[in-house]
Structure formats: C-alpha cells, structure tokens
Design a protein around this motif. Structure first.
Motif, mmCIF file in Angstrom:
data_model
loop_
_atom_site.group_PDB
_atom_site.id
_atom_site.type_symbol
_atom_site.label_atom_id
_atom_site.label_comp_id
_atom_site.label_asym_id
_atom_site.label_seq_id
_atom_site.Cartn_x
_atom_site.Cartn_y
_atom_site.Cartn_z
ATOM 1 N N ILE A 156 38.697 36.425 46.347
ATOM 2 C CA ILE A 156 38.965 36.993 45.033
ATOM 3 C C ILE A 156 40.299 37.736 45.144
ATOM 4 C CG2 ILE A 156 38.172 38.551 43.219
ATOM 5 C CD1 ILE A 156 35.325 38.172 44.303
ATOM 6 N N PRO A 157 41.377 37.212 44.568
ATOM 7 C CA PRO A 157 42.676 37.880 44.680
ATOM 8 C C PRO A 157 42.653 39.246 43.998
ATOM 9 C CG PRO A 157 42.921 35.597 43.966
ATOM 10 C CD PRO A 157 41.468 35.928 43.852
ATOM 11 N N ALA A 158 43.349 40.207 44.606
ATOM 12 C CA ALA A 158 43.448 41.553 44.038
ATOM 13 C C ALA A 158 44.811 42.138 44.386
ATOM 14 C CB ALA A 158 42.341 42.450 44.574
ATOM 15 N N PHE A 159 45.279 43.073 43.542
ATOM 16 C CA PHE A 159 46.590 43.687 43.730
ATOM 17 C C PHE A 159 47.645 42.578 43.877
ATOM 18 C CE2 PHE A 159 43.433 46.652 45.690
ATOM 19 C CZ PHE A 159 43.452 47.589 44.679
ATOM 20 N N SER A 160 48.613 42.760 44.750
ATOM 21 C CA SER A 160 49.663 41.743 44.870
ATOM 22 C C SER A 160 49.360 40.715 45.942
ATOM 23 C CB SER A 160 51.010 42.411 45.172
ATOM 24 O OG SER A 160 50.953 43.113 46.406
ATOM 25 N N ASP A 161 48.591 41.108 46.969
ATOM 26 C CA ASP A 161 48.388 40.183 48.085
ATOM 27 C C ASP A 161 47.063 40.383 48.819
ATOM 28 O OD1 ASP A 161 48.856 42.526 49.608
ATOM 29 O OD2 ASP A 161 50.977 42.076 49.799
ATOM 30 N N ASN A 162 46.121 41.115 48.220
ATOM 31 C CA ASN A 162 44.810 41.308 48.858
ATOM 32 C C ASN A 162 43.878 40.142 48.577
ATOM 33 O OD1 ASN A 162 45.797 44.198 48.830
ATOM 34 N ND2 ASN A 162 43.768 44.512 49.722
ATOM 35 N N TYR A 163 42.978 39.901 49.523
ATOM 36 C CA TYR A 163 41.840 39.025 49.289
ATOM 37 C C TYR A 163 40.562 39.835 49.491
ATOM 38 C CZ TYR A 163 44.918 34.929 49.539
ATOM 39 O OH TYR A 163 45.903 34.007 49.301
ATOM 40 N N ILE A 164 39.754 39.865 48.438
ATOM 41 C CA ILE A 164 38.404 40.405 48.535
ATOM 42 C C ILE A 164 37.491 39.202 48.719
ATOM 43 C CG2 ILE A 164 36.580 41.673 47.327
ATOM 44 C CD1 ILE A 164 38.855 42.991 45.658
ATOM 45 N N TRP A 165 36.718 39.187 49.795
ATOM 46 C CA TRP A 165 35.913 37.999 50.090
ATOM 47 C C TRP A 165 34.533 38.094 49.461
ATOM 48 C CZ3 TRP A 165 38.400 33.940 51.587
ATOM 49 C CH2 TRP A 165 39.607 34.093 52.281
ATOM 50 N N CYS A 166 34.122 37.000 48.831
ATOM 51 C CA CYS A 166 32.779 36.879 48.259
ATOM 52 C C CYS A 166 31.989 35.882 49.091
ATOM 53 C CB CYS A 166 32.852 36.418 46.806
ATOM 54 S SG CYS A 166 31.219 36.176 46.045
ATOM 55 N N VAL A 167 30.917 36.348 49.680
ATOM 56 C CA VAL A 167 30.023 35.512 50.481
ATOM 57 C C VAL A 167 28.750 35.310 49.659
ATOM 58 C CG1 VAL A 167 28.858 35.251 52.702
ATOM 59 C CG2 VAL A 167 30.963 36.604 52.542
ATOM 60 N N ALA A 168 28.463 34.077 49.278
ATOM 61 C CA ALA A 168 27.388 33.822 48.320
ATOM 62 C C ALA A 168 26.353 32.845 48.861
ATOM 63 C CB ALA A 168 27.956 33.296 47.009
ATOM 64 N N ARG A 169 25.121 33.024 48.377
ATOM 65 C CA ARG A 169 24.047 32.079 48.650
ATOM 66 C C ARG A 169 22.917 32.332 47.676
ATOM 67 N NH1 ARG A 169 20.352 31.918 54.046
ATOM 68 N NH2 ARG A 169 18.974 33.081 52.658
ATOM 69 N N ASP A 170 22.404 31.270 47.088
ATOM 70 C CA ASP A 170 21.221 31.352 46.219
ATOM 71 C C ASP A 170 21.362 32.392 45.114
ATOM 72 O OD1 ASP A 170 20.023 29.408 47.809
ATOM 73 O OD2 ASP A 170 19.062 30.879 49.114
ATOM 74 N N GLY A 171 22.548 32.453 44.492
ATOM 75 C CA GLY A 171 22.737 33.342 43.352
ATOM 76 C C GLY A 171 23.014 34.793 43.703
ATOM 77 N N GLU A 172 23.099 35.102 44.981
ATOM 78 C CA GLU A 172 23.411 36.465 45.406
ATOM 79 C C GLU A 172 24.750 36.488 46.123
ATOM 80 O OE1 GLU A 172 20.499 39.000 47.109
ATOM 81 O OE2 GLU A 172 18.826 37.815 46.350
#
Length: 259
Positions: free
Chosen positions: A9-25
């Motif tokens: 998930i891009p944020a600010f100018s160059d950050n990556y916020i990571w989303c780890v997903a499984r089964d709707g969570e």
C-alpha cells in the motif's frame, strides 16, 4: 497451509505499508498513514486483525491510532519503545502466531535501537521477512541511533536466513541504492543486470520490492563487506589502511550518507 497474499500500500512519497491477507482478514505492517490503509481494506473487503510495527519512526506508526478506532479488536505487535499504542511488546527470539503461521521475532538494531523484523518460515514457496528500514533492496538504513557494529551484526543475522527468503522492506529506494552500489562495485555483473531490471519495473510503475535475499547477497554492498574486492574499493575511496570488517562497514555507510 494456505499461502498468504501480500500487497504493498503506497504511502507518503516512497513508503510501502504491507498488507498480509487471508480469508478476508488483514495484517498491516508499519502503518505510517491510516488513510491509504483504510481505503485499501474497504476496497478489498478486508477486516484488520493485527498490526505489526518494526520501529518507532513516525512514517511507520502514525496511522495506528486511527486504524484502532476503526478496528478496536486489532492487536498491535511491536518492540519495546515509546509508542504507547503497541499492545504486545516483543523480544528477540520470541515467536507469535498469525493466520496459523509461526512468526519469529529478530532484533535488528542499527537504524534505531528498538528495531525488530518479522520472519515467517512456513509460507510456501518462500520464507518471508518484513524488515522495515534495516535492509533495503540494494541498501540498508541510516544509523540514526545504533552503531555500525550493531547494524553489521543485524545484517549478518539476516544474511544467514535461507537464500530464497522474500525481503519486504518499507521504502522504494532501490534505484538510488543501486546507483551507489555501482560506484562501489562497478564490475559487478549481477548488479548491472539488476539495475536494468529495476529501471524497467519503475518505468512500468511497478515496485522493485520484495527482493530475494539471494539477490541482495550478490548485489547489495552492505551485505558484501566481507568480500575482498569490495573492501579494496572502500579502502581506496575512504583512505583506510588497516581494517576489520566493521571498519569497512562504517566507512561504506558514511560513503553512502555523503553520496
């Protein structure tokens, strides 16, 4: 075991916020900004179940409180530091369970003194490492609080992980890191090839991360301070006459800071 889906998930100018997903969570790593995370969760119909924090810098933690307002049941894991919204404080060598996956905590001080990484070894086909600002694609974090010796020790811990480990860092710094790496090792053929691949990905609007640890070991100068060719390059640049590896690392980090 069901494989995890991981998205930046891009944020600010160059950050990556990571989303780890499984089964709707979803588990969110280092949410410096809540707004893009909330938008992503809504778009993908995901419920936030946990937040992982690697260190205390604002661009990794400032979104936590707003996310907890929307998802009050979400647990917040992180190191021992001054961030009050962390509900479960973690130590080196501790193991937690997320989505039925075992997550090992690795203390990696250097960039900050509280920095930790999250290592998942039971995800097929690759182990996963969420390392915040310790190891970057082609580089490493600045030494804001720790010493060069601490960072070198932390990177040695990471280097000892399986070569097929997928490395999820928190910033899109790859091209600038690789430009410096070329100055250090201009004859490194694997590095030249990586530069072209990274430029192509960025031209297509794609992230250059995650990277693979095997590639970092071949091309990242901060993981190659034991190599005689790199040591000779650093010594020539910085005027070192006699050295240990920690001296090479410290000089390399200063060279990068001034680059």
């Amino acid at each position: 075991m069901i494989m995890l889906s991981i998205s930046p998930i891009p944020a600010f100018s160059d950050n990556y916020i990571w989303c780890v997903a499984r089964d709707g969570e979803a588990i969110i790593v280092d949410p410096g900004d809540a707004a893009p995370v909330l938008k992503y969760l809504e778009q993908h119909q995901l419920k936030l179940s946990a937040i992982l924090v690697t260190h205390h810098h604002y661009d990794h933690v400032n979104g936590i409180e707003l996310l907890r307002e929307h998802y009050p049941q979400a647990s917040v894991y992180g190191p021992h530091n001054q961030v009050g919204s962390i509900s479960q404080r973690l130590e080196h060598g501790q193991t937690i369970s997320l989505f039925d996956h075992s997550v090992e905590i690795i203390a990696v001080p250097g960039h900050t003194l509280d920095h930790i990484a999250y290592y998942i070894s039971d995800n097929s086909p690759n182990p996963l490492l969420f390392c915040g600002d310790t190891l970057f694609a082609g580089g490493c974090g600045r030494l804001f609080e720790g010493t060069a010796e601490q960072m070198l020790a932390s990177l040695r811990l990471i280097s000892a992980l399986p070569a097929n480990t997928a490395v999820y860092c928190a910033h899109e710094y790859t091209l600038s890191n690789l430009k410096f790496a070329q100055a250090v090792e201009p004859k490194n053929e694997a590095l030249q090839q990586r530069v072209q691949q990274a430029k192509q990905r960025r031209a297509e609007g794609l992230p250059t991360v995650p990277s693979q640890l095997a590639l970092e070991l071949l091309t990242n100068p901060f993981l190659r301070t034991g190599k005689s060719t790199l040591q000779a390059s650093v010594a020539a640049q910085t005027g070192l006459k006699h050295w240990k590896e920690k001296d090479i690392f410290a000089s390399l980090r200063k060279w990068k800071d001034d680059f």
